[in-house]
Design an enzyme around this catalytic site. Structure first.
Site, PDB file in Angstrom:
ATOM      1  N   ASP A 121      47.349  70.736  40.529  1.00  0.00           N
ATOM      2  CA  ASP A 121      47.949  69.505  40.014  1.00  0.00           C
ATOM      3  C   ASP A 121      49.432  69.779  39.773  1.00  0.00           C
ATOM      4  O   ASP A 121      49.784  70.778  39.149  1.00  0.00           O
ATOM      5  CB  ASP A 121      47.258  69.121  38.703  1.00  0.00           C
ATOM      6  CG  ASP A 121      47.080  67.627  38.555  1.00  0.00           C
ATOM      7  OD1 ASP A 121      48.074  66.908  38.776  1.00  0.00           O
ATOM      8  OD2 ASP A 121      45.969  67.181  38.229  1.00  0.00           O
ATOM      9  N   ASP A 222      51.042  64.222  40.335  1.00  0.00           N
ATOM     10  CA  ASP A 222      50.852  63.313  39.210  1.00  0.00           C
ATOM     11  C   ASP A 222      51.932  62.226  39.229  1.00  0.00           C
ATOM     12  O   ASP A 222      53.113  62.521  39.446  1.00  0.00           O
ATOM     13  CB  ASP A 222      50.972  64.146  37.928  1.00  0.00           C
ATOM     14  CG  ASP A 222      50.492  63.427  36.685  1.00  0.00           C
ATOM     15  OD1 ASP A 222      49.315  63.048  36.638  1.00  0.00           O
ATOM     16  OD2 ASP A 222      51.302  63.256  35.750  1.00  0.00           O
ATOM     17  N   GLU A 284      49.359  60.581  43.279  1.00  0.00           N
ATOM     18  CA  GLU A 284      48.842  59.506  42.429  1.00  0.00           C
ATOM     19  C   GLU A 284      49.926  58.448  42.309  1.00  0.00           C
ATOM     20  O   GLU A 284      50.988  58.703  41.745  1.00  0.00           O
ATOM     21  CB  GLU A 284      48.501  60.042  41.030  1.00  0.00           C
ATOM     22  CG  GLU A 284      48.036  58.950  40.099  1.00  0.00           C
ATOM     23  CD  GLU A 284      48.117  59.313  38.609  1.00  0.00           C
ATOM     24  OE1 GLU A 284      47.331  58.775  37.840  1.00  0.00           O
ATOM     25  OE2 GLU A 284      48.992  60.120  38.228  1.00  0.00           O
ATOM     26  N   HIS A 349      39.384  61.633  36.224  1.00  0.00           N
ATOM     27  CA  HIS A 349      39.477  62.001  34.805  1.00  0.00           C
ATOM     28  C   HIS A 349      40.172  60.953  33.937  1.00  0.00           C
ATOM     29  O   HIS A 349      40.400  61.195  32.762  1.00  0.00           O
ATOM     30  CB  HIS A 349      40.222  63.340  34.696  1.00  0.00           C
ATOM     31  CG  HIS A 349      41.657  63.216  35.107  1.00  0.00           C
ATOM     32  ND1 HIS A 349      42.033  62.957  36.412  1.00  0.00           N
ATOM     33  CD2 HIS A 349      42.807  63.279  34.409  1.00  0.00           C
ATOM     34  CE1 HIS A 349      43.343  62.867  36.475  1.00  0.00           C
ATOM     35  NE2 HIS A 349      43.833  63.064  35.273  1.00  0.00           N
ATOM     36  N   ASP A 350      40.542  59.829  34.521  1.00  0.00           N
ATOM     37  CA  ASP A 350      41.238  58.799  33.753  1.00  0.00           C
ATOM     38  C   ASP A 350      40.436  57.513  33.574  1.00  0.00           C
ATOM     39  O   ASP A 350      40.873  56.609  32.875  1.00  0.00           O
ATOM     40  CB  ASP A 350      42.567  58.434  34.447  1.00  0.00           C
ATOM     41  CG  ASP A 350      43.603  59.540  34.342  1.00  0.00           C
ATOM     42  OD1 ASP A 350      43.576  60.288  33.342  1.00  0.00           O
ATOM     43  OD2 ASP A 350      44.436  59.662  35.267  1.00  0.00           O
TER      44      ASP A 350
HETATM   45  C1  GLC Z   1      48.328  60.827  35.279  1.00  0.00           C
HETATM   46  C2  GLC Z   1      47.131  61.674  34.938  1.00  0.00           C
HETATM   47  C3  GLC Z   1      46.769  61.412  33.498  1.00  0.00           C
HETATM   48  C4  GLC Z   1      47.934  61.811  32.634  1.00  0.00           C
HETATM   49  C5  GLC Z   1      49.208  61.089  33.069  1.00  0.00           C
HETATM   50  C6  GLC Z   1      50.423  61.724  32.468  1.00  0.00           C
HETATM   51  O1  GLC Z   1      48.045  59.485  35.230  1.00  0.00           O
HETATM   52  O2  GLC Z   1      46.087  61.410  35.817  1.00  0.00           O
HETATM   53  O3  GLC Z   1      45.611  62.113  33.117  1.00  0.00           O
HETATM   54  O4  GLC Z   1      47.642  61.516  31.302  1.00  0.00           O
HETATM   55  O5  GLC Z   1      49.393  61.140  34.455  1.00  0.00           O
HETATM   56  O6  GLC Z   1      50.671  62.967  33.054  1.00  0.00           O
END
Ligand code: GLC
Ligand code: CA
Length: 564
Positions: A121, A222, A284, A349-350
């Site tokens: 990540d 991310d 993402e 995970h979100d």
């Molecule tokens: C992304 C991750 C999330 C995190 C956020 C800030 O959305 O998937 O889990 O809290 O970024 O890094």
């Protein structure tokens, strides 16, 4: 068997790749691990790298392994863990909770031995406020690292503009000692880096090299669309009611999706391509509400290559309704140009896990099976989330156990994301074989349909269905690489498509309802009277399926190979 018309091959199969040059990540099934919750090896109740090493045989390398090809590890770098690792305080190391560099290198080696690639990540929009860069930056206005973060003076005694934090509240935090605000797109403890500063970009590139040199196979980026901010710091226009929070009621044209990000991604891609072994990237693209595929598609790069893939999160927001899934699939295929490779994901995970989103009494398990068949037979790389293969759900978590900063802040309006991060259920022992100690988050008895040990023994289990599908996907190139066309599009009960690769043709039929379906196929299948069952939730494999009349049992999912 008589063959009338043969279906036409669609052009979305890339012609430029020969059989052997298809990069691994197109053929792969990726498995996301939330390291805190996979396996604890030292009895502190928190998952760790040694725990993952101990469980690698479950993932690949043995006859009865799940068979996945890559793991994506949510962040394992040193972190104060305010956002459980998404707040990094050292990009070049491993958090002691998870292990150390030595153990990481063993993990990498053990993964590669089993043909498992390792995806890290990459959280580079922001750091932790405990990162030495930020500590320096914060120490004084003339510190050489001051400009590494986004600092602004107050405007008429107020915040510099209307930008909000995605996790709620204003994005600006006042620093008493230097009398300026800094910007944070998430929690206060996650200050955003200043991407307009070339020193920052250089340092990030050096860090990426460090991990590539170690031998990691790729990165998940991310919030990749968040890096650059408007250099004039203009207010975002407000947007007609788009959600409850003010953040959702803005058009984020000045704090995300800025064109400069694409220039960086082109350099980043060049860097990846300069290494051997097809190092990959998946981004993402954070958006609210989830839009169509146009935005993620733009991150693949047009004239120059950028990311290998951008996540398509739309499935996370689909109702249990074939129309909404069809819409997403069509939209994705329409927006991706010829060389752009799709991907699908049902849980991460979100978000609340899909088994819980689609919960409906005794139909829940049937829906979990149908969605797994869909995910593992669509054109594009499937991303699985640990535990979905045993039907782990998103049980609600008693308030006293809530740990996610979002849950703490918004309870009871929003209970946070802990309910998709619970410890993996390996067996029936206390703590489900996850730890000898009580886990950092509780896993309840009803937290999972099965566990790994029991699921492995039951041939009809969800786990065995995942294993079988992954095996079939690997064996049948049409499922990995074939073109795709939706069939019977106006029939709302079923989702159906054909995958074609060279001479191979495979049809997938999924009944999303608890009613039987029965209809004439007409010309849609193009001249095949019957096909061989490669997989079915209800009937024997190797049996023949009549393609003239499509008759499916309630919630039946079936994969049929057409024989020429
Ligand atoms: C992304 C991750 C999330 C995190 C956020 C800030 O959305 O998937 O889990 O809290 O970024 O890094
Ligand atoms: Ca541990």
């Amino acid at each position: 068997m008589q063959n009338k018309k043969k279906p036409q091959q669609k052009s979305n199969q890339s012609n430029s790749e020969s059989e052997d040059t298809v990069p691994w990540w197109k053929d792969a099934v990726v498995y996301q691990i939330y390291p805190r919750s996979f396996q604890d090896s030292n009895g502190d109740g928190i998952g760790d790298l040694q725990g993952i090493i101990d469980r690698l045989d479950y993932l690949n390398g043995k006859e009865d392994s799940l068979g996945i090809d890559a793991i994506w590890l949510s962040p394992i770098y040193p972190s104060p863990m305010i956002d459980f690792g998404y707040d990094i305080s050292d990009y070049h190391n491993i958090d002691p909770i998870f292990g150390d560099m030595y153990t990481f290198k063993i993990l990498l080696k053990e993964c590669h031995k089993r043909n498992i690639k390792v995806i890290m990540d990459l959280v580079i929009n922001h750091t932790s406020d405990k990162h030495p860069w930020f500590m320096e930056s914060k120490s004084s206005i003339d510190n050489p690292k001051r400009d590494w973060y986004i600092w602004k003076k107050a405007v008429n005694g107020k915040v510099p503009n209307n930008w909000m934090a995605a996790f709620g509240g204003r994005g600006w935090e006042w620093d008493e000692s230097t009398q300026e605000y800094y910007f944070h797109g998430f929690t206060v403890e996650q200050p955003d880096l200043n991407w307009r500063n070339p020193e920052v970009r250089n340092e990030i590139i050096k860090m990426i090299r460090f991990w590539l040199d170690l031998g990691v196979d790729g990165f998940r980026l991310d919030v990749v669309n968040y890096y650059f901010k408007d250099d004039k710091f203009r207010d975002n226009p407000s947007h007609f009611f788009n959600g409850i929070r003010e953040y959702e009621r803005q058009d984020h044209i000045f704090d995300r999706n800025l064109p400069e990000t694409h220039e960086f991604l082109q350099d980043f891609r060049e860097l990846l391509d300069s290494y051997d072994g097809d190092r990959m990237s998946v981004g993402e693209v954070f958006m609210h509400p989830p839009g169509n595929a146009e935005l993620p598609a733009s991150f693949y790069g047009l004239e120059k290559k950028e990311l290998h893939m951008a996540f398509n999160f739309s499935f996370l927001f689909c109702k249990w309704d074939t129309r909404s899934f069809k819409k997403v699939i069509q939209d994705w295929e329409r927006n991706l140009k010829e060389d752009m490779w799709p991907n699908y994901t049902l849980s991460n995970h979100d978000q609340k896990r899909h088994i819980t989103r689609y919960e409906k009494g005794n139909q829940t398990i049937l829906r979990a099976k149908i969605s797994a068949i869909m995910l593992l037979t669509l054109r594009g790389t499937p991303f699985l989330y640990y535990g979905e293969e045993i039907g782990m759900n998103s049980d609600s978590i008693p308030r006293k156990f809530i740990q996610d900063p979002l849950g703490v802040k918004y309870w009871p309006l929003f209970a946070g994301r802990d309910n998709c991060r619970q410890p993996m259920c390996w067996n029936k022992d206390e703590n489900f074989g996850f730890s000898t100690n009580s886990p950092w988050l509780p896993t309840s008895k009803e937290g999972s349909i099965t566990n790994v040990e029991e699921g492995s023994k039951n041939s009809n289990s969800l786990l065995n269905l995942y294993k079988k599908l992954i095996t079939i996907r690997k064996k049948e190139k049409a499922l990995q690489r074939g073109s795709q066309k939706l069939l019977f599009i106006n029939n709302d009960k079923i989702l159906a498509y054909i995958r074609i690769y060279k001479e191979q043709k495979i049809i997938i039929l999924l009944n999303f309802t608890q009613e039987e379906t029965r209809f004439f196929s007409g010309d849609e299948i193009g001249g095949y009277d019957r096909g061989k069952v490669l997989f079915s939730t209800n009937r024997k494999e190797e049996s023949y399926f009549d393609l003239n009349i499509i008759a499916l049992l309630p919630y039946e999912g079936i994969i049929i190979k057409l024989e020429t």
